[in-house]
Each structure stands twice: as C-alpha cells, then as structure tokens.
Scaffold this motif. Structure first.
Motif, PDB file in Angstrom:
ATOM      1  N   LEU A 134      48.182  40.004  39.720  1.00 28.61           N
ATOM      2  CA  LEU A 134      46.991  40.819  39.454  1.00 28.61           C
ATOM      3  C   LEU A 134      45.726  40.107  39.922  1.00 28.61           C
ATOM      4  O   LEU A 134      44.857  40.732  40.539  1.00 28.61           O
ATOM      5  CB  LEU A 134      46.904  41.161  37.964  1.00 28.61           C
ATOM      6  CG  LEU A 134      45.743  42.036  37.517  1.00 28.61           C
ATOM      7  CD1 LEU A 134      45.680  43.343  38.305  1.00 28.61           C
ATOM      8  CD2 LEU A 134      45.841  42.307  36.019  1.00 28.61           C
ATOM      9  N   ARG A 135      45.615  38.803  39.649  1.00 28.92           N
ATOM     10  CA  ARG A 135      44.434  38.052  40.118  1.00 28.92           C
ATOM     11  C   ARG A 135      44.330  38.146  41.640  1.00 28.92           C
ATOM     12  O   ARG A 135      43.256  38.385  42.196  1.00 28.92           O
ATOM     13  CB  ARG A 135      44.505  36.592  39.693  1.00 28.92           C
ATOM     14  CG  ARG A 135      43.333  35.766  40.255  1.00 28.92           C
ATOM     15  CD  ARG A 135      43.537  34.275  40.107  1.00 28.92           C
ATOM     16  NE  ARG A 135      43.591  33.837  38.753  1.00 28.92           N
ATOM     17  CZ  ARG A 135      42.532  33.590  37.979  1.00 28.92           C
ATOM     18  NH1 ARG A 135      41.314  33.774  38.456  1.00 28.92           N
ATOM     19  NH2 ARG A 135      42.679  33.161  36.752  1.00 28.92           N
ATOM     20  N   ASP A 136      45.461  37.970  42.320  1.00 31.63           N
ATOM     21  CA  ASP A 136      45.478  38.031  43.781  1.00 31.63           C
ATOM     22  C   ASP A 136      45.047  39.415  44.271  1.00 31.63           C
ATOM     23  O   ASP A 136      44.208  39.533  45.163  1.00 31.63           O
ATOM     24  CB  ASP A 136      46.883  37.677  44.289  1.00 31.63           C
ATOM     25  CG  ASP A 136      46.926  37.492  45.783  1.00 31.63           C
ATOM     26  OD1 ASP A 136      46.010  36.854  46.339  1.00 31.63           O
ATOM     27  OD2 ASP A 136      47.895  37.983  46.403  1.00 31.63           O
ATOM     28  N   SER A 137      45.599  40.464  43.669  1.00 31.54           N
ATOM     29  CA  SER A 137      45.252  41.837  44.077  1.00 31.54           C
ATOM     30  C   SER A 137      43.776  42.127  43.845  1.00 31.54           C
ATOM     31  O   SER A 137      43.096  42.682  44.714  1.00 31.54           O
ATOM     32  CB  SER A 137      46.095  42.851  43.302  1.00 31.54           C
ATOM     33  OG  SER A 137      47.443  42.745  43.647  1.00 31.54           O
ATOM     34  N   LEU A 138      43.266  41.755  42.682  1.00 28.58           N
ATOM     35  CA  LEU A 138      41.859  41.996  42.373  1.00 28.58           C
ATOM     36  C   LEU A 138      40.938  41.203  43.298  1.00 28.58           C
ATOM     37  O   LEU A 138      39.915  41.719  43.763  1.00 28.58           O
ATOM     38  CB  LEU A 138      41.569  41.665  40.909  1.00 28.58           C
ATOM     39  CG  LEU A 138      42.135  42.629  39.880  1.00 28.58           C
ATOM     40  CD1 LEU A 138      41.970  42.065  38.469  1.00 28.58           C
ATOM     41  CD2 LEU A 138      41.484  44.004  39.994  1.00 28.58           C
ATOM     42  N   SER A 139      41.290  39.956  43.565  1.00 30.39           N
ATOM     43  CA  SER A 139      40.468  39.129  44.453  1.00 30.39           C
ATOM     44  C   SER A 139      40.394  39.726  45.854  1.00 30.39           C
ATOM     45  O   SER A 139      39.345  39.692  46.497  1.00 30.39           O
ATOM     46  CB  SER A 139      41.019  37.705  44.514  1.00 30.39           C
ATOM     47  OG  SER A 139      40.916  37.094  43.247  1.00 30.39           O
ATOM     48  N   LYS A 140      41.498  40.289  46.314  1.00 27.94           N
ATOM     49  CA  LYS A 140      41.527  40.865  47.662  1.00 27.94           C
ATOM     50  C   LYS A 140      40.642  42.093  47.800  1.00 27.94           C
ATOM     51  O   LYS A 140      40.208  42.417  48.903  1.00 27.94           O
ATOM     52  CB  LYS A 140      42.964  41.194  48.061  1.00 27.94           C
ATOM     53  CG  LYS A 140      43.731  39.945  48.421  1.00 27.94           C
ATOM     54  CD  LYS A 140      45.150  40.241  48.812  1.00 27.94           C
ATOM     55  CE  LYS A 140      45.807  38.924  49.199  1.00 27.94           C
ATOM     56  NZ  LYS A 140      47.245  38.987  49.132  1.00 27.94           N
ATOM     57  N   VAL A 141      40.355  42.775  46.697  1.00 21.51           N
ATOM     58  CA  VAL A 141      39.463  43.943  46.766  1.00 21.51           C
ATOM     59  C   VAL A 141      38.037  43.590  46.351  1.00 21.51           C
ATOM     60  O   VAL A 141      37.198  44.476  46.199  1.00 21.51           O
ATOM     61  CB  VAL A 141      40.006  45.148  45.954  1.00 21.51           C
ATOM     62  CG1 VAL A 141      41.285  45.671  46.569  1.00 21.51           C
ATOM     63  CG2 VAL A 141      40.186  44.817  44.493  1.00 21.51           C
ATOM     64  N   GLY A 142      37.754  42.305  46.168  1.00 19.41           N
ATOM     65  CA  GLY A 142      36.389  41.863  45.917  1.00 19.41           C
ATOM     66  C   GLY A 142      36.019  41.565  44.486  1.00 19.41           C
ATOM     67  O   GLY A 142      34.862  41.286  44.192  1.00 19.41           O
ATOM     68  N   ALA A 143      36.976  41.607  43.562  1.00 15.55           N
ATOM     69  CA  ALA A 143      36.675  41.320  42.158  1.00 15.55           C
ATOM     70  C   ALA A 143      36.504  39.816  41.939  1.00 15.55           C
ATOM     71  O   ALA A 143      37.136  39.007  42.612  1.00 15.55           O
ATOM     72  CB  ALA A 143      37.790  41.850  41.263  1.00 15.55           C
ATOM     73  N   LEU A 144      35.655  39.471  40.991  1.00 19.73           N
ATOM     74  CA  LEU A 144      35.496  38.090  40.552  1.00 19.73           C
ATOM     75  C   LEU A 144      36.208  37.970  39.206  1.00 19.73           C
ATOM     76  O   LEU A 144      35.775  38.554  38.216  1.00 19.73           O
ATOM     77  CB  LEU A 144      34.021  37.727  40.410  1.00 19.73           C
ATOM     78  CG  LEU A 144      33.698  36.319  39.917  1.00 19.73           C
ATOM     79  CD1 LEU A 144      34.270  35.265  40.869  1.00 19.73           C
ATOM     80  CD2 LEU A 144      32.200  36.144  39.772  1.00 19.73           C
ATOM     81  N   VAL A 145      37.328  37.238  39.199  1.00 21.33           N
ATOM     82  CA  VAL A 145      38.163  37.093  38.011  1.00 21.33           C
ATOM     83  C   VAL A 145      37.892  35.730  37.393  1.00 21.33           C
ATOM     84  O   VAL A 145      37.895  34.714  38.097  1.00 21.33           O
ATOM     85  CB  VAL A 145      39.662  37.222  38.370  1.00 21.33           C
ATOM     86  CG1 VAL A 145      40.534  37.128  37.128  1.00 21.33           C
ATOM     87  CG2 VAL A 145      39.928  38.536  39.106  1.00 21.33           C
TER      88      VAL A 145
END
Length: 188
Positions: A134-145
């Motif tokens: 999930l962290r990887d997927s979110l990071s790829k769409v521009g999210a800051l986790v």
C-alpha cells in the motif's frame, strides 16, 4: 488552539467491509486518538462509495460519481488514514479498486493530505506485506505516507474494549498520531 491556527481535518476508512472486522475496530480507535489530538475527523465507510471494478472501458463510458466524491474528500482533508487487512500478502481488492478509481481524478487527490496506513491480522507478520504494498502504491500516485506503519498481529489478545492493550502498540499508535498531526507537505 489560537485563532491563527486552523484545525486539521481527517478522513479515516477501512479496507474491509466485513461485519465485526478487527480492522474497523482499529480504524475507530485511531479516529478517537486523532480527535483527542484536536483533529476534526470524518469516519467513512467504503460501502457508501460503491464503484465497479476499475476498467478503462467503463471509465470512458461513465466515471462513478462515488470516485469523484471520494477524490474530493482526499483533496480537501489534511489527513487520510487507511486501515486495511492483508489478503494473500497484498492489499485488499476493495482498497486496490478504490485507489485505481480515484487516482484517475484530476487534479490529483493524493497531493494534499498526509497519509497514514495500518492494519491488523491474525498472522505474526501483522499486515506488513500489505502495508508495504500500500505504501508503494500510494507513493507512486504522489501521496506522502508517514514513516510509521501500524501493523498489528496476531490480533487474538491485542485489543481490550476496542483499544490496543500492549504498551508497544499503544506507543506506535501515539507515534502515528504525532506524525499525522505534525508532518506537512510544506506548501508543495
């Protein structure tokens, strides 16, 4: 809170729709902790955001209104907290589909909020595989986790009356709340 300080806002959601989900218990606990930290929290249920399985052919015909509403919520809140179980070492189909639909919305719904992720499982690896995915997927769409991954497991004796009962988990919950309330995208 001073007049010049704006209250942070958050949405929380769970990647499980199952009745009695232990992940929903964690989501409610985290919402409570964020409220205690002064955050205005809106608890969401993905039941209220029905979307078909993502398919570009469907997108061309009709983008679900639910994906637009959810994308707007991602864009207009300071914090997005996703609590989700692990399915076969990855994220749930519900979370994958949700991210797929809202990632297609413009402007990007992932570039404003700070994201926190967590989950509970009955296994000793405590959702760490799904959280990494999930962290990887979110990071790829521009999210800051935020750095803290709130993986909890095995869950059998971890919660008492809806709250984690182990000091290490309580500390981790507090750490995630601190990160979510203090991290900023810095105007980027």
């Amino acid at each position: 809170m001073t007049e010049t300080t704006l209250q942070k806002t958050a949405i929380t959601l769970c990647g499980s729709l199952r009745q009695g989900s232990i992940n929903e218990v964690l989501r409610r606990h985290m919402s409570m902790k964020l409220r205690e930290a002064g955050v205005a929290v809106t608890d969401l249920s993905l039941v209220d955001f029905e979307m078909p399985m993502f398919n570009e052919d469907l997108e061309a015909e009709h983008t679900p209104e639910a994906s637009k509403r959810l994308a707007d919520l991602f864009r207009t809140n300071d914090i997005v907290l996703i609590i989700t179980p692990e399915y076969n070492g990855g994220i749930t189909p519900l979370i994958a589909n949700t991210i797929s639909w809202i990632s297609r919305q413009k402007p990007s719904p992932f570039r404003h909020a700070i994201f926190g992720i967590g989950g509970v499982s009955n296994g000793k690896y405590a959702t760490i595989f799904s959280l990494s995915h999930l962290r990887d997927s979110l990071s790829k769409v521009g999210a800051l986790v935020v750095p803290t991954l709130l993986g909890i497991g095995p869950f059998e004796d971890t919660f008492t009356d809806g709250a984690p009962n182990e000091p290490g988990i309580q500390w981790k919950v507090g750490q995630m709340v601190r990160e979510l309330t203090h991290f900023s995208r810095g105007g980027i």
